[in-house]
Design an enzyme around this catalytic site. Structure first.
Site, PDB file in Angstrom:
ATOM      1  N   ASP A 140       0.802  -1.222   0.000  1.00  0.00           N
ATOM      2  CA  ASP A 140       0.000   0.000   0.000  1.00  0.00           C
ATOM      3  C   ASP A 140       0.832   1.266   0.000  1.00  0.00           C
ATOM      4  O   ASP A 140       0.433   2.280  -0.570  1.00  0.00           O
ATOM      5  CB  ASP A 140      -1.010  -0.004   1.147  1.00  0.00           C
ATOM      6  CG  ASP A 140      -0.386  -0.237   2.518  1.00  0.00           C
ATOM      7  OD1 ASP A 140       0.850  -0.387   2.613  1.00  0.00           O
ATOM      8  OD2 ASP A 140      -1.150  -0.270   3.507  1.00  0.00           O
TER       9      ASP A 140
ATOM     10  N   ASP B 252       3.479   0.697  12.796  1.00  0.00           N
ATOM     11  CA  ASP B 252       2.657  -0.503  12.841  1.00  0.00           C
ATOM     12  C   ASP B 252       3.103  -1.537  13.861  1.00  0.00           C
ATOM     13  O   ASP B 252       2.288  -2.313  14.341  1.00  0.00           O
ATOM     14  CB  ASP B 252       2.620  -1.178  11.462  1.00  0.00           C
ATOM     15  CG  ASP B 252       1.710  -0.433  10.498  1.00  0.00           C
ATOM     16  OD1 ASP B 252       0.863   0.339  10.970  1.00  0.00           O
ATOM     17  OD2 ASP B 252       1.855  -0.603   9.291  1.00  0.00           O
TER      18      ASP B 252
END
Length: 741
Positions: free
Chosen positions: A74, A453
Site C-alpha cells: 500500500d 505498525d
C-alpha cells in the site's frame, strides 16, 4: 492498522489527457548497490532486516514463467520474487522525494505472452493534496522502467486497496492495456502503456465512494470489470464485460444480494470456464461484516452461490462472527480447485478456504496449519503463537505447484508448499513506516527503532529480524516516542498507541520493558514524543492527538509512577534533552518560532531565541552528542539553523537551503566534531548527505537508484562506526548505508 500516513502536499508534474513516457532506471541488485557520491566515494545501501511489517495488498504469479511472481504494497512499492534465491527484489526504490506519492502500488499486470513485460499502476492517495498517478512499464521484469504520468489520481493506501488487480493486459492484444480508476472510470492504452485515454463505451458512472473499477480479469478473450460504486438498489450492476474491447455490458443475472456488496476480487478457471467472485459489504480492509463467494459459468450465464461459511454466526464465546470475503485464486493445474480468504474476521480469526470440487465443499486451511515464524518473531505480537492472519486480500496459487499458496496480511506474506506448514515468504520485502531511531553508544544493539505498525524493536543484528520480536509489556502498535539517557544508555523509554498502556521503560538498553506504573489520562488518546534527561532521572512526555490537537506535557521523576503537568512547556512540542547536562531540556514552539529551555530538569521552561521560522512546516530540533547547548534546527523549505549557546541565539547555516531531518554519528578520523547526516537540499535535488566539517560542506551519499520516496522523518548515524547511517522511510523500512571501503 494501516491508515493514511502523510499529508505531504508534493505535487507531481501534471499532464494533458495523455502523456508520453519518460525513461527511468530501476533497481537491479536484490540486496545492495554501491552508490557513487559526489566526491567519488561510494555507499552501499541495505535494509535493516525486520521482515515485512506492512500490508501486502496483492501477489501475482506469472502464468508463463516458473518461479516468477510480483507483489504490491500500500505504501512501500513493488517487488519481484526470485524463487531460486528465495527473496524479493524491490523495484521502485528509484522513486524520489518529489514522487513520494508513487510508492503506493494500486495494481500490477504481467503479459503472459511476453515474460519480460510488467506494468505498475502507482499512486498512494486520491485526495486533492496528492499528486496524480503514473504507470511504469518494463521489458526486463522491472530492472529498468519507462514512465507515463497520468492526469488522474490513484489510491493504493485508501479503502479498497486490497481489491484488484485494477490493471490488465488485454487477452486479445498485448499492446492494449486497461486501467481501472477510483474516480475517473476506465482508462485504455493501445501502445503498451505509453499513453492513456478514457475508454469509450464503459457504462458505469463513478460516485463519491472512491472505489470505481475494483478489478479487471481476462475471461478467455473477454475482459470483466468489477465495479465498486453501486448504490445497492435492486438491479444495480457491479460486474461488466466486453467481448471485443469496445462494447461493454452489465453481466446479466447477477446474484440476488450482491448489489449491496462490493466485488473484491475475481479469478477465472480456464478448465471449467467458471469465474469466481468474492464480495463484501464494504471495500475493506476494515469495516467488512458480511460477504459471499459466487461463481459464474461463463458459457451458460448461470450463477451459483459457493460461499464456504456465511458470516453472521457466533463464536464459542458468543461473539458475532462477522467478516467479508477477499482473495480468490484458482489452481491452474487442477480443474475446480481454488482458494478464497475471509477478511476482517476478528472474532474467529481470518482463514483461507480451499475447494477441489468447484465450491461444493471447502476445507479451512487454518484448522491444520502449523506456523514457523522463527525468522520473523515479531509476528507473535507478544503472544505464544501467531494468528493465521488478518486483512487477507492478497492470495495466490503457484501455477506450477498446486500446493504452493501464498497470502498477504497486514504485516507479512505467508506461504506453504504442502498446505499445512506455513512460514513467512518475505525475505527482501520490508515495508515498515519508521518514525523513531536510536543508535546506542554502547551495548549489544547498534539500533533501536519504532514504527507506525509494530512499535519498538531491539536490533541485535542488522541482517536478521530482531530475536525478541516487537517490544512487549506493553505491546504498542505504533510508536510515538523513543529516547535513551545519554549518560546512562541502559535506560530507555518509549511511548506509543496501545490497549494496555502507552508508555514503558527499560533498564537493559531496550531488551526488556516494564510499563509505567501510572500515566496521565490523556496518554490513552494522544500519546506523543517522550524524552529522558542525560542521567535518566526525569521524563518529559508530550501529547498530540492523531488529528493534530495538542495537549499539555507532563513530567515524572519517579520512573512513571507519578506525573505533573508542565504549564510552561509549549503544547505538542517535542522535548529534547541536553546530552551532557541533566538539568537542561529544550523545546521548539512551532506556533511562535521560539526556542524554550529548562534549567531545572524540566520543571519549567522559559523563552530564549525568538523570531525563528514558524507555521506548519516540518521542524526537527536535535542536540549534538557530547556537547551542552549545541543545538541544530532543521526546517523544511527554510534551511538549517544552529545554536552553540543553548538556544539563546541561532544562526542560519549557509550550506543548505532546505533541511528535513538531521542526525549525528561517529566523527571521521582526525575530525573533532561528529559526522552530520541529513536529508535535505543543497542545490537542486533532495538527497541524503553527510558532512565531516560541521556542515560547511556536504557529500551526497545516496544515488538516483536509492531514494525511497519520502524520507524526512528521522536519520541518525552510528556513534561507534564512522560513515554508517540509519535512515527511516515511509514504507521501505529502515535503510542503512555504509561507505564502500
Amino acid at each position: 492498522m494501516r491508515t493514511p500516513r502523510l499529508s505531504r502536499r508534493a505535487v507531481l508534474a501534471g499532464s494533458a489527457a495523455t502523456v508520453a513516457a519518460t525513461a527511468v532506471s530501476g533497481v537491479v541488485s536484490p540486496v545492495a548497490v554501491a552508490a557513487p557520491a559526489a566526491d567519488g566515494s561510494a555507499y552501499r545501501w541495505r535494509n535493516v532486516v525486520v521482515g515485512g511489517t506492512g500490508f501486502v495488498t496483492g501477489v501475482l504469479f506469472h502464468p508463463s514463467v516458473r518461479g516468477l511472481a510480483y507483489a504490491r504494497t500500500d505504501i512501500g512499492g513493488a517487488y519481484r520474487w526470485d524463487d531460486r534465491a528465495g527473496r524479493w527484489t524491490p523495484l521502485t526504490d528509484h522513486l524520489g522525494w518529489d514522487d513520494w506519492n508513487l510508492l503506493g502500488v494500486e495494481a500490477i499486470a504481467v503479459d503472459p505472452a511476453h515474460p519480460g513485460r510488467v506494468y505498475l499502476a502507482l499512486g498512494t492517495y486520491a485526495q486533492s493534496w496528492a499528486g496524480n498517478g503514473a504507470v511504469l512499464r518494463s521489458e526486463d521484469r522491472g530492472a529498468t522502467w519507462s514512465r507515463a504520468d497520468l492526469d488522474v489520481k490513484l489510491g493504493a493506501n485508501e479503502d479498497g486497496r486490497g481489491a484488484g488487480e485494477r490493471l490488465l493486459v488485454d487477452p486479445r492484444d498485448s499492446d492494449t492495456l486497461w486501467l481501472g480508476t477510483r474516480h475517473d472510470g476506465l482508462l485504455k492504452s493501445t501502445d503498451r502503456g505509453a499513453t492513456w485515454a478514457a475508454a469509450s463505451g464503459f457504462p458505469a458512472k463513478p460516485s463519491a465512494s472512491g472505489q470505481g473499477v475494483v478489478f479487471l480479469v481476462a475471461v478467455g478473450r473477454a475482459v470483466y470489470a468489477g465495479w465498486g460504486d453501486g448504490d445497492g438498489t435492486s438491479g444495480t450492476a457491479n460486474l461488466y464485460r466486453t467481448a471485443d474491447g469496445t462494447a461493454w455490458e452489465a453481466v446479466p443475472g447477477q446474484p440476488s444480494g450482491t448489489a449491496a456488496k462490493v466485488p473484491i476480487r475475481a479469478a477465472y478457471d480456464t478448465h471449467t470456464r467458471e469465474l469466481y467472485v468474492t464480495y463484501a459489504n464494504a471495500p475493506g480492509p476494515n469495516g467488512q461484516s458480511d460477504g459471499s463467494v459466487h461463481k459464474l459459468r461463463t458459457a451458460t450465464g448461470k450463477w451459483a452461490d459457493v460461499t464456504p461459511v456465511k458470516p453472521g454466526g457466533t463464536t464459542g464465546d458468543g461473539s458475532a462472527d462477522t467478516f467479508g470475503y477477499g482473495g480468490v485464486a484458482v489452481d491452474a493445474r487442477r480443474p475446480g480447485t481454488l482458494a478464497v480468504s475471509t477478511n476482517n474476521r476478528w472474532a474467529d480469526v481470518d482463514t483461507v478456504y480451499r475447494t477441489t470440487n468447484g465450491g461444493r465443499t471447502w476445507t479451512s486451511l487454518k484448522d491444520a496449519a502449523v506456523f514457523d515464524v522463527s525468522e520473523t518473531p515479531y509476528l507473535k505480537w507478544g503472544d505464544d503463537k501467531p494468528k493465521f492472519g488478518w486483512w487477507i486480500q492478497a492470495l495466490a496459487v503457484d501455477p506450477y505447484d498446486s500446493k504452493h499458496i501464498v497470502y498477504g496480511t497486514g504485516a507479512t506474506l505467508y506461504g506453504t508448499r504442502d498446505l499445512k506448514r506455513w512460514a513467512p515468504q518475505i525475505r527482501g520485502l520490508e515495508e515498515a513506516s519508521v518514525v523513531q531511531l536510536v543508535s546506542p553508544p554502547a551495548g549489544e544493539a547498534h539500533l533501536l527503532s519504532g514504527s507506525r505498525d509494530i512499535g519498538v524493536m531491539y536490533h541485535e543484528r542488522l541482517t536478521a529480524s530482531p530475536a525478541r520480536g516487537m517490544a512487549t509489556n506493553p505491546v504498542s502498535g505504533s510508536a510515538t516516542g523513543l529516547a535513551q539517557a545519554t549518560a546512562k544508555p541502559s535506560y530507555v523509554v518509549r511511548a506509543g498507541w496501545g490497549d494496555n498502556g502507552n508508555g514503558a521503560y527499560s533498564n537493559d538498553g531496550g531488551q526488556t520493558w516494564a510499563p509505567f506504573e501510572a500515566q496521565p489520562d490523556i496518554a490513552k488518546d494522544a500519546p506523543g514524543p517522550i524524552a529522558t534527561n542525560a542521567d535518566g532521572s526525569a521524563l518529559l512526555w508530550s501529547f498530540v492527538h492523531w488529528d493534530g490537537t495538542k495537549y499539555a506535557a507532563h513530567r515524572s521523576t519517579d520512573n512513571g509512577t507519578t506525573w505533573s503537568e508542565i504549564s510552561s512547556f509549549p503544547k505538542g512540542a517535542t522535548p529534547v534533552a541536553d546530552p551532557a547536562d541533566p538539568t537542561l531540556f529544550y523545546a521548539y514552539d512551532t506556533d511562535t518560532g521560539t526556542l524554550l529551555a529548562s534549567t531545572d530538569s524540566g520543571r519549567s521552561f522559559t523563552a530564549r531565541a525568538g523570531g525563528l521560522p514558524s507555521g506548519d512546516a516540518q521542524f526537527k530540533l536535535v542536540a549534538a552528542p557530547g556537547r551542552s547547548g549545541d543545538l541544530w534546527l532543521s526546517v523544511k523549505w527554510n534551511g538549517l539553523y544552529r545554536s552553540t549557546d543553548g538556544g539563546v541565539s541561532f544562526s542560519k547555516v549557509a550550506s543548505c537551503w532546505a533541511s528535513y531531518t538531521l542526525g549525528f554519528g561517529r566523527a571521521a578520523d582526525g575530525a573533532d566534531y561528529p559526522a552530520i547526516y541529513q536529508v535535505g537540499s543543497t542545490d537542486t535535488i533532495t538527497a541524503v548527505y553527510r558532512s565531516d566539517d560541521e556542515a560547511k560542506t556536504w557529500t551526497r551519499i545516496n544515488d538516483d537508484a536509492h531514494q525511497w520516496g519520502w524520507t524526512g522523518e528521522v536519520i541518525v548515524g552510528d556513534p561507534r562506526v564512522y560513515g554508517r547511517v540509519y535512515l527511516a522511510t515511509n514504507g521501505r523500512g529502515i535503510q542503512y548505508g555504509e561507505p564502500v571501503r
